[in-house]
Design an enzyme around this catalytic site. Structure first.
Site, PDB file in Angstrom:
ATOM      1  CD  GLU A  80      -2.937   1.129   2.235  1.00  0.00           C
ATOM      2  OE1 GLU A  80      -3.963   1.213   2.314  1.00  0.00           O
ATOM      3  OE2 GLU A  80      -2.261   0.954   3.609  1.00  0.00           O
ATOM      4  CG  ASP A  81       1.879   2.299   3.300  1.00  0.00           C
ATOM      5  OD1 ASP A  81       0.753   2.645   2.862  1.00  0.00           O
ATOM      6  OD2 ASP A  81       2.059   2.290   4.635  1.00  0.00           O
ATOM      7  CG  ASP A 142      -1.595  -3.473  11.286  1.00  0.00           C
ATOM      8  OD1 ASP A 142      -0.858  -2.798  11.445  1.00  0.00           O
ATOM      9  OD2 ASP A 142      -2.488  -3.157  10.518  1.00  0.00           O
TER      10      ASP A 142
HETATM   11 MN    MN Z   1       0.231  -1.735   9.893  1.00  0.00          MN
END
Ligand code: MN
Length: 502
Positions: A80-81, A142
């Site tokens: 995602e990042d 997470d």
């Molecule tokens: Mn995370």
């Protein structure tokens, strides 16, 4: 909750301690990629971004999950990042790790805005999208770290994350029998959602533990002596302090009267066999007079959730009231890791057999986590297939709508609101314009485009709608149009006596 910053060295040490012949090379490769990918980025806490995947991987290694899961934990935020794609991960680490990263990434789309109406859908979606139980463990790890670092976030984000954790994650942890995880999630969220009450409860607990700590240690020593005298050798005796959020809820039930809560600190005795449980109960009662009406034999009469233990509350040394919980090791693990029956008991109703079976399987796995022997292999093998006949679709805001398989944008529109259904003219699915009869898939983001001037829906939609709700609404809304009247007559569904005036 203080944040601990782990280094790759810490993770390596933990893995060497927790695993036999670990594939450290795999973990190091995952670390190297993650470290490069997140290079130069910081979290809101000011720490390098890599501190987050490291903390997640550390938690997963503490739970002694397979190193594939630990490695996926290191990689979980990079698709995602950063510029790295899922294909890159698959090439370097294979389909299993890539699949785990993919599932975790997809789950991020789900956002809870505190709308009561969507809570149950959110929970279902969470479970459905995490078709592999290992993904749930990753999400918990997470989330736990995100809660620990929430202090650095803007207030709005704090509230949203904490509420989502309390309303969605903690109950799922509870359902899975992960009582420790549930407690951690609840307490961390509680601190943000209701700081005043959190502080107050914390202060009460601290005072009580300080007051009672030495006393309880004395009682534990006395109990251990009693066990030795009775020739019960393999026993554990320890004090169990109630968790904050759980204490807070109980205090509310007793109008805040702390003196009525006898299990603030309980003494737990864990033995090897059932017979000893009764013998020890007898010995306790010989020494300390039981409080009438508070002896509970959940061994011969287990709670509906399967929970077994002997509970008694006694007038202990110096007249203090103390609760004892006596159980075997097996009963202890059951209480800690949960069984499906527990879930059935607490959340009775509206469960299909399929869901129950799935929960049972998960529960068995949870219990096996306790001795960990075949657990890792079993997890590998297991792909859980749930809610196969349902799909979970997202609004652009991230709310979850639950539809039957094959459900279309029109079903979706009516599930949100009748007006949206009646006025829908087009749809964007995952940012692409599509037809209104396109079958939706779990995880799709569906954006309905409405025409405010539209008078009524198209009666032909009935042909492809999968929900009775949408069909009924369309029929209601089109009964008064000529085309609708004709459709109704043609379908012979109901008597249409006369055509409406136009
Ligand atoms: Mn995370």
């Amino acid at each position: 909750m203080p944040e601990i910053i782990y280094t790759i060295k810490d993770l390596e040490e933990l893995i060497k301690k927790n695993y036999e012949k670990p594939d450290l090379d795999l973990v190091l490769r995952a670390y190297t990629l993650a470290n490069q990918a997140h290079e130069g980025k910081n979290r809101s806490t000011g720490h390098p971004f890599i501190s987050h995947p490291l903390a997640v991987a550390y938690k997963l290694a503490e739970m002694k999950l397979h190193l594939n899961v630990v490695s996926a934990g290191l990689l979980h935020d990079i698709v995602e990042d950063t510029g790295i794609t899922l294909e890159d991960i698959e090439k370097q680490f294979g389909p299993d790790i890539a699949g785990l990263v993919d599932s975790v990434t997809k789950l991020k789309r789900v956002k809870y805005h505190g709308t009561e109406r969507y809570v149950e859908n959110m929970r279902k979606m969470f479970l459905a999208m995490a078709s592999d139980v290992r993904v749930i463990f990753m999400k918990f790890a997470d989330r736990l770290h995100n809660l620990q670092t929430l202090y650095a976030m803007p207030k709005r984000k704090q509230q949203r994350t904490a509420k989502e954790s309390l309303d969605i994650y903690a109950p799922i942890a509870g359902r899975l029998g992960m009582s420790e995880m549930r407690g951690e999630l609840e307490d961390a969220s509680f601190a943000y959602l209701n700081p005043k009450e959190y502080e107050r409860t914390h202060a009460i607990l601290e005072t009580k533990v300080r007051e009672k700590g030495t006393y309880i240690s004395k009682i534990i020593a006395l109990t251990e002596g009693m066990l030795t005298q009775a020739n019960v050798t393999e026993a554990q005796v320890h004090g169990r302090v109630k968790r904050l959020y759980s204490l807070y809820k109980k205090l509310n039930r007793y109008s805040g009267d702390i003196s009525k809560i006898y299990d603030l600190i309980a003494v737990r005795i864990i033995l090897t066999d059932v017979e000893d449980c009764y013998i020890i109960l007898g010995l306790l009662h010989q020494r300390w007079r039981p409080v009438p009406g508070r002896i509970k034999d959940f061994i011969s009469q287990p709670k509906p959730n399967g929970y077994q233990s002997l509970h008694t509350t006694v007038f202990c040394e110096d007249g203090e009231i103390v609760e004892f919980q006596i159980r075997t090791q097996e009963m202890h693990e059951l209480a800690e890791y949960g069984i499906a029956a527990h879930w059935r008991y607490k959340e009775k109703g509206n469960l299909s057999t399929k869901q129950l079976k799935w929960m049972e399987e998960l529960a068995i796995i949870q219990r096996e986590l306790a001795d960990k022997k075949d657990f890792l292999d079993q997890l590998e093998m297991m792909k859980i297939d749930i809610f196969k006949d349902r799909i979970f679709v997202l609004t652009p805001k991230g709310d979850v709508i639950d539809l039957p398989e094959g459900g279309t944008p029109v079903d979706f529109a009516y599930a949100i609101h009748t007006d949206i259904g009646n006025k829908c003219t087009a749809v964007r699915i995952n940012d692409q314009m599509r037809n209104l009869d396109t079958p939706l898939n779990s995880g799709d983001i569906v954006d309905i485009i409405i025409d405010k001037n539209r008078k009524s829906p198209n009666p032909d939609w009935i042909k492809f709608c999968k929900t009775r709700h949408a069909r009924t609404k369309i029929r209601d809304a089109t009964r008064h149009t000529v085309k609708g009247w004709l459709t109704t007559v043609m379908q012979g569904r109901e008597k249409a006596k006369k055509p409406p005036k136009t």
